[in-house]
Design a protein around this motif. Structure first.
Motif, PDB file in Angstrom:
ATOM      1  N   ALA A  98      34.363  74.119  52.264  1.00 31.27           N
ATOM      2  CA  ALA A  98      35.746  74.308  52.708  1.00 31.27           C
ATOM      3  C   ALA A  98      36.253  73.073  53.449  1.00 31.27           C
ATOM      4  CB  ALA A  98      35.862  75.554  53.585  1.00 31.27           C
ATOM      5  N   ALA A  99      35.385  72.454  54.234  1.00 33.26           N
ATOM      6  CA  ALA A  99      35.782  71.230  54.946  1.00 33.26           C
ATOM      7  C   ALA A  99      35.998  70.081  53.962  1.00 33.26           C
ATOM      8  CB  ALA A  99      34.719  70.850  55.975  1.00 33.26           C
ATOM      9  N   LYS A 100      35.097  69.955  52.994  1.00 35.23           N
ATOM     10  CA  LYS A 100      35.191  68.879  52.002  1.00 35.23           C
ATOM     11  C   LYS A 100      36.470  68.998  51.178  1.00 35.23           C
ATOM     12  CE  LYS A 100      32.650  67.049  48.037  1.00 35.23           C
ATOM     13  NZ  LYS A 100      31.473  67.276  47.186  1.00 35.23           N
ATOM     14  N   SER A 101      36.826  70.231  50.812  1.00 33.77           N
ATOM     15  CA  SER A 101      38.022  70.431  49.989  1.00 33.77           C
ATOM     16  C   SER A 101      39.283  70.658  50.824  1.00 33.77           C
ATOM     17  CB  SER A 101      37.816  71.615  49.040  1.00 33.77           C
ATOM     18  OG  SER A 101      37.657  72.818  49.778  1.00 33.77           O
ATOM     19  N   ALA A 102      39.139  70.622  52.143  1.00 27.22           N
ATOM     20  CA  ALA A 102      40.272  70.813  53.068  1.00 27.22           C
ATOM     21  C   ALA A 102      41.008  72.125  52.807  1.00 27.22           C
ATOM     22  CB  ALA A 102      41.221  69.626  53.013  1.00 27.22           C
ATOM     23  N   THR A 103      40.241  73.208  52.576  1.00 28.40           N
ATOM     24  CA  THR A 103      40.827  74.519  52.320  1.00 28.40           C
ATOM     25  C   THR A 103      41.509  75.040  53.578  1.00 28.40           C
ATOM     26  OG1 THR A 103      39.060  74.955  50.741  1.00 28.40           O
ATOM     27  CG2 THR A 103      40.355  76.845  51.469  1.00 28.40           C
ATOM     28  N   THR A 104      42.723  75.551  53.405  1.00 32.57           N
ATOM     29  CA  THR A 104      43.498  76.074  54.529  1.00 32.57           C
ATOM     30  C   THR A 104      43.998  77.478  54.213  1.00 32.57           C
ATOM     31  OG1 THR A 104      45.577  75.176  53.683  1.00 32.57           O
ATOM     32  CG2 THR A 104      44.308  73.762  55.186  1.00 32.57           C
ATOM     33  N   THR A 105      44.529  78.129  55.230  1.00 31.58           N
ATOM     34  CA  THR A 105      45.158  79.434  55.025  1.00 31.58           C
ATOM     35  C   THR A 105      46.486  79.237  54.300  1.00 31.58           C
ATOM     36  OG1 THR A 105      46.249  79.337  57.184  1.00 31.58           O
ATOM     37  CG2 THR A 105      44.078  80.406  57.099  1.00 31.58           C
ATOM     38  N   MET A 106      47.038  80.326  53.781  1.00 29.98           N
ATOM     39  CA  MET A 106      48.237  80.232  52.946  1.00 29.98           C
ATOM     40  C   MET A 106      49.522  79.942  53.732  1.00 29.98           C
ATOM     41  SD  MET A 106      47.686  83.280  50.140  1.00 29.98           S
ATOM     42  CE  MET A 106      47.839  84.558  51.365  1.00 29.98           C
ATOM     43  N   VAL A 107      49.703  80.603  54.847  1.00 31.49           N
ATOM     44  CA  VAL A 107      50.981  80.511  55.562  1.00 31.49           C
ATOM     45  C   VAL A 107      50.971  79.412  56.616  1.00 31.49           C
ATOM     46  CG1 VAL A 107      52.622  81.775  57.022  1.00 31.49           C
ATOM     47  CG2 VAL A 107      51.475  82.954  55.130  1.00 31.49           C
ATOM     48  N   LEU A 108      50.006  79.454  57.496  1.00 28.56           N
ATOM     49  CA  LEU A 108      49.974  78.509  58.613  1.00 28.56           C
ATOM     50  C   LEU A 108      49.229  77.213  58.295  1.00 28.56           C
ATOM     51  CD1 LEU A 108      49.324  81.003  61.540  1.00 28.56           C
ATOM     52  CD2 LEU A 108      51.496  79.980  60.833  1.00 28.56           C
ATOM     53  N   ALA A 145      37.360  76.090  57.518  1.00 27.44           N
ATOM     54  CA  ALA A 145      35.968  75.652  57.701  1.00 27.44           C
ATOM     55  C   ALA A 145      35.416  75.962  59.100  1.00 27.44           C
ATOM     56  CB  ALA A 145      35.827  74.172  57.378  1.00 27.44           C
ATOM     57  N   PRO A 146      36.184  75.749  60.179  1.00 27.14           N
ATOM     58  CA  PRO A 146      35.615  76.052  61.505  1.00 27.14           C
ATOM     59  C   PRO A 146      35.248  77.521  61.687  1.00 27.14           C
ATOM     60  CG  PRO A 146      37.514  74.611  61.732  1.00 27.14           C
ATOM     61  CD  PRO A 146      37.475  75.050  60.300  1.00 27.14           C
ATOM     62  N   ALA A 147      36.060  78.423  61.164  1.00 24.69           N
ATOM     63  CA  ALA A 147      35.750  79.854  61.286  1.00 24.69           C
ATOM     64  C   ALA A 147      34.500  80.205  60.495  1.00 24.69           C
ATOM     65  CB  ALA A 147      36.934  80.698  60.822  1.00 24.69           C
ATOM     66  N   ILE A 148      34.375  79.643  59.307  1.00 26.27           N
ATOM     67  CA  ILE A 148      33.191  79.903  58.488  1.00 26.27           C
ATOM     68  C   ILE A 148      31.952  79.318  59.158  1.00 26.27           C
ATOM     69  CG2 ILE A 148      32.115  79.556  56.234  1.00 26.27           C
ATOM     70  CD1 ILE A 148      34.956  79.363  55.058  1.00 26.27           C
ATOM     71  N   ALA A 149      32.076  78.123  59.704  1.00 23.49           N
ATOM     72  CA  ALA A 149      30.943  77.486  60.394  1.00 23.49           C
ATOM     73  C   ALA A 149      30.522  78.297  61.617  1.00 23.49           C
ATOM     74  CB  ALA A 149      31.307  76.058  60.789  1.00 23.49           C
ATOM     75  N   ALA A 150      31.495  78.819  62.354  1.00 19.44           N
ATOM     76  CA  ALA A 150      31.169  79.647  63.524  1.00 19.44           C
ATOM     77  C   ALA A 150      30.426  80.909  63.092  1.00 19.44           C
ATOM     78  CB  ALA A 150      32.441  80.006  64.289  1.00 19.44           C
ATOM     79  N   CYS A 151      30.857  81.516  61.997  1.00 22.03           N
ATOM     80  CA  CYS A 151      30.159  82.701  61.477  1.00 22.03           C
ATOM     81  C   CYS A 151      28.739  82.338  61.049  1.00 22.03           C
ATOM     82  CB  CYS A 151      30.936  83.322  60.326  1.00 22.03           C
ATOM     83  SG  CYS A 151      32.465  84.144  60.840  1.00 22.03           S
ATOM     84  N   ALA A 152      28.560  81.165  60.469  1.00 23.05           N
ATOM     85  CA  ALA A 152      27.226  80.709  60.070  1.00 23.05           C
ATOM     86  C   ALA A 152      26.323  80.564  61.297  1.00 23.05           C
ATOM     87  CB  ALA A 152      27.312  79.386  59.321  1.00 23.05           C
ATOM     88  N   ALA A 153      26.848  79.963  62.343  1.00 21.11           N
ATOM     89  CA  ALA A 153      26.067  79.795  63.575  1.00 21.11           C
ATOM     90  C   ALA A 153      25.710  81.145  64.190  1.00 21.11           C
ATOM     91  CB  ALA A 153      26.838  78.935  64.570  1.00 21.11           C
ATOM     92  N   LEU A 154      26.660  82.064  64.196  1.00 16.54           N
ATOM     93  CA  LEU A 154      26.406  83.393  64.754  1.00 16.54           C
ATOM     94  C   LEU A 154      25.385  84.162  63.914  1.00 16.54           C
ATOM     95  CD1 LEU A 154      30.071  84.254  65.757  1.00 16.54           C
ATOM     96  CD2 LEU A 154      28.158  83.856  67.330  1.00 16.54           C
ATOM     97  N   ALA A 155      25.438  84.013  62.599  1.00 21.98           N
ATOM     98  CA  ALA A 155      24.442  84.655  61.733  1.00 21.98           C
ATOM     99  C   ALA A 155      23.064  84.059  61.998  1.00 21.98           C
ATOM    100  CB  ALA A 155      24.834  84.498  60.265  1.00 21.98           C
ATOM    101  N   GLY A 156      22.997  82.747  62.183  1.00 25.93           N
ATOM    102  CA  GLY A 156      21.729  82.106  62.515  1.00 25.93           C
ATOM    103  C   GLY A 156      21.185  82.596  63.845  1.00 25.93           C
ATOM    104  N   PHE A 157      22.062  82.760  64.816  1.00 24.10           N
ATOM    105  CA  PHE A 157      21.627  83.270  66.114  1.00 24.10           C
ATOM    106  C   PHE A 157      21.131  84.713  65.986  1.00 24.10           C
ATOM    107  CE2 PHE A 157      22.554  85.248  70.297  1.00 24.10           C
ATOM    108  CZ  PHE A 157      21.595  84.563  71.024  1.00 24.10           C
ATOM    109  N   THR A 158      21.789  85.506  65.154  1.00 25.47           N
ATOM    110  CA  THR A 158      21.337  86.885  64.924  1.00 25.47           C
ATOM    111  C   THR A 158      19.935  86.885  64.324  1.00 25.47           C
ATOM    112  OG1 THR A 158      23.617  87.621  64.597  1.00 25.47           O
ATOM    113  CG2 THR A 158      21.886  89.076  63.787  1.00 25.47           C
TER     114      THR A 158
END
Length: 173
Positions: free
Chosen positions: A129-139, A144-157
């Motif tokens: 997502a960071a490489k392709s600069a994927t963004t939300t539709m409206v704003l 990528a930061p939200a997905i990365a945060a979820c990845a870190a939280l899953a790793g911590f779990t």
């Protein structure tokens, strides 16, 4: 160092590590709860504005989509540490306690492996997502930061689940 003092030192280190994991899991759950309150206020504000014909909060659903994912992953370590996951133990309750602990520890390790897999794939998704600069539709917010945060939280779990497995085997969980 004698064998008995080494055991005490190992136990103190592991108990300190578990305490640290527990405190971090609690902090993440509290932050997840605060985010849930913020999202509830955002949605309530948006609905109220719409009811008065003023239009809703622009992009509110985008905040909700990312926020709910973060909330779920923020609660998972605390849930795992408190044995709040779904367990089916109808036939194991009559087995010896030590066997139950070993079986529970095995499932904790399986859960840790699954969370590590999820963390790995979320991490790959965040990089893509960071490489392709994927963004939300409206704003047009980067996702990528939200997905990365979820990845870190899953790793911590996964880490919490492994710590719980060790604690079960040691008889302290």
């Amino acid at each position: 160092m004698s064998e008995s003092s080494r055991g005490t030192l190992d136990q103190a280190i592991s108990e300190t590590g578990v305490r640290l994991l527990d405190r971090l899991a609690r902090l993440l759950a509290l932050l997840g709860g605060a985010l849930a309150v913020c999202l509830a206020l955002l949605v309530s504000t948006s609905i109220t504005l719409r009811a008065f014909g003023l239009g809703g909060v622009r992009g509110d659903f985008e905040f909700v989509q990312m926020g709910v994912a973060l909330i779920v992953f923020a609660f998972m370590p605390w849930c795992q540490a408190r044995r709040g996951n779904v367990m089916v133990d109808s036939f194991t309750t009559k087995l010896p306690k030590r066997f139950q602990a070993v079986l529970d520890a095995l499932w904790e390790v399986v859960f840790a492996a699954m969370m590590a897999l999820i963390a790995w794939r979320l991490g790959a998704g965040a990089m893509d997502a960071a490489k392709s600069a994927t963004t939300t539709m409206v704003l047009l917010l980067p996702i990528a930061p939200a997905i990365a945060a979820c990845a870190a939280l899953a790793g911590f779990t996964a880490l919490v689940a492994l710590a719980m497995a060790v604690a079960r085997l040691r008889g302290s969980a």
